[in-house]
Design a protein around this motif. Structure first.
Motif, PDB file in Angstrom:
ATOM      1  N   VAL A  79       0.830  -1.200   0.000  1.00 20.06           N
ATOM      2  CA  VAL A  79       0.000   0.000   0.000  1.00 20.06           C
ATOM      3  C   VAL A  79       0.868   1.254   0.000  1.00 20.06           C
ATOM      4  N   TYR A  80       0.536   2.180  -0.901  1.00 17.47           N
ATOM      5  CA  TYR A  80       1.228   3.464  -0.962  1.00 17.47           C
ATOM      6  C   TYR A  80       0.403   4.584  -0.335  1.00 17.47           C
ATOM      7  N   ALA A  81      -0.907   4.530  -0.511  1.00 17.72           N
ATOM      8  CA  ALA A  81      -1.720   5.631   0.005  1.00 17.72           C
ATOM      9  C   ALA A  81      -3.195   5.281  -0.076  1.00 17.72           C
ATOM     10  N   LEU A  82      -3.971   6.042   0.693  1.00 22.05           N
ATOM     11  CA  LEU A  82      -5.420   6.079   0.543  1.00 22.05           C
ATOM     12  C   LEU A  82      -5.774   7.386  -0.152  1.00 22.05           C
ATOM     13  N   VAL A 117      -4.321   2.989  -3.257  1.00 24.66           N
ATOM     14  CA  VAL A 117      -3.368   2.855  -4.346  1.00 24.66           C
ATOM     15  C   VAL A 117      -2.297   1.879  -3.881  1.00 24.66           C
ATOM     16  N   ALA A 118      -2.142   0.785  -4.620  1.00 16.23           N
ATOM     17  CA  ALA A 118      -1.246  -0.282  -4.191  1.00 16.23           C
ATOM     18  C   ALA A 118      -0.524  -0.890  -5.388  1.00 16.23           C
ATOM     19  N   GLY A 119       0.553  -1.582  -5.087  1.00 15.54           N
ATOM     20  CA  GLY A 119       1.275  -2.358  -6.088  1.00 15.54           C
ATOM     21  C   GLY A 119       1.301  -3.816  -5.668  1.00 15.54           C
ATOM     22  N   GLU A 157       6.979  -1.891 -10.122  1.00 15.95           N
ATOM     23  CA  GLU A 157       5.666  -2.460 -10.437  1.00 15.95           C
ATOM     24  C   GLU A 157       4.657  -1.360 -10.747  1.00 15.95           C
ATOM     25  N   PRO A 158       3.698  -1.621 -11.626  1.00 15.66           N
ATOM     26  CA  PRO A 158       2.632  -0.644 -11.862  1.00 15.66           C
ATOM     27  C   PRO A 158       1.720  -0.558 -10.651  1.00 15.66           C
ATOM     28  N   LEU A 159       1.105   0.590 -10.474  1.00 16.82           N
ATOM     29  CA  LEU A 159       0.191   0.780  -9.350  1.00 16.82           C
ATOM     30  C   LEU A 159      -1.246   0.647  -9.817  1.00 16.82           C
TER      31      LEU A 159
END
Length: 229
Positions: free
Chosen positions: A6-9, A41-43, A28-30
């Protein structure tokens, strides 16, 4: 099967295509996961990434680029990995109301980080009120005084008052030891960082005994959720 890093909400779909704009820490694409008021937003990664300077820098770079595509973002701290999409959706579902409120708070905002250095003087004990000088009362007064102190920075009151018109929210962490007295994470509107920095530069020299530094603007890391799965 890959898990989700996880990168962000975010509160809405990014204004640009994630796949073209941003890569994750492993290249990796998100992807945007979820619907409704809170999206992730996750990879896809096989395992949580190992801590390294390069990985930390890549994580931060992805979050900063993502922040340019959305109006409201709650960055995840480094290392937030869940085994599958079901686990991620369950985590969000249990906290959706609080997360939506947090996203509303950071809408259109960035974070400035203010650090205060110096030696704090011991706080004076207040005189007990007449008839209220028992040990229990003194204990409660001390606890209240300490709680207020932990949420404020009276040592640099002129600077905090000068910044007050810009502040949407603040989170203060007082240091226990060393020369760092405290750190204040200040939420301000996007486009107001130059005004914030100017106020600090003009006011800080008049704060006798304290050295103040300001950095930013950053994505609002300090205003995100506690990431416990």
């Amino acid at each position: 099967m890959s898990g989700l890093y996880v990168y962000a909400l975010v509160g809405c779909e990014p204004g640009g295509p994630l796949r073209e704009e941003i890569e994750g820490i492993a290249g990796e694409p998100l992807a945007l996961v979820g619907e409704g008021r809170v999206r992730t937003v996750a990879g896809f990664l096989e395992a949580p990434p190992r801590v390294s300077a390069a990985a930390l820098a890549a994580h931060n770079a992805a979050v900063r680029r993502l922040a340019g595509l959305v109006s409201a973002i709650l960055p995840a701290r480094f290392g937030q990995w869940l085994p599958d999409e079901a686990a991620l959706r369950s985590w969000i579902s249990a906290r959706e109301r609080d997360l939506a409120e947090a996203l509303a708070q950071v809408e259109g905002c960035v974070q400035m980080t203010l650090r205060v250095f110096g030696e704090a003087a011991p706080s004076a004990e207040p005189l007990p009120a007449e008839g209220m000088d028992g040990p229990g009362t003194r204990y409660l007064e001390g606890r209240l005084r300490e709680a207020v102190r932990e949420r404020s920075l009276p040592e640099i009151a002129p600077l905090r008052e000068a910044l007050r018109p810009l502040l949407r929210a603040e989170r203060i962490e007082r240091a226990g030891t060393g020369k760092l007295l405290a750190t204040s994470y200040d939420l301000i509107g996007r486009g107001e960082s130059a005004a914030y920095t100017r106020i600090v530069e003009e006011t800080a020299p008049r704060l006798a005994g304290w050295r103040v530094t300001a950095s930013g603007p950053w994505p609002p890391y300090a205003f995100g959720p506690r990431w416990t799965a």
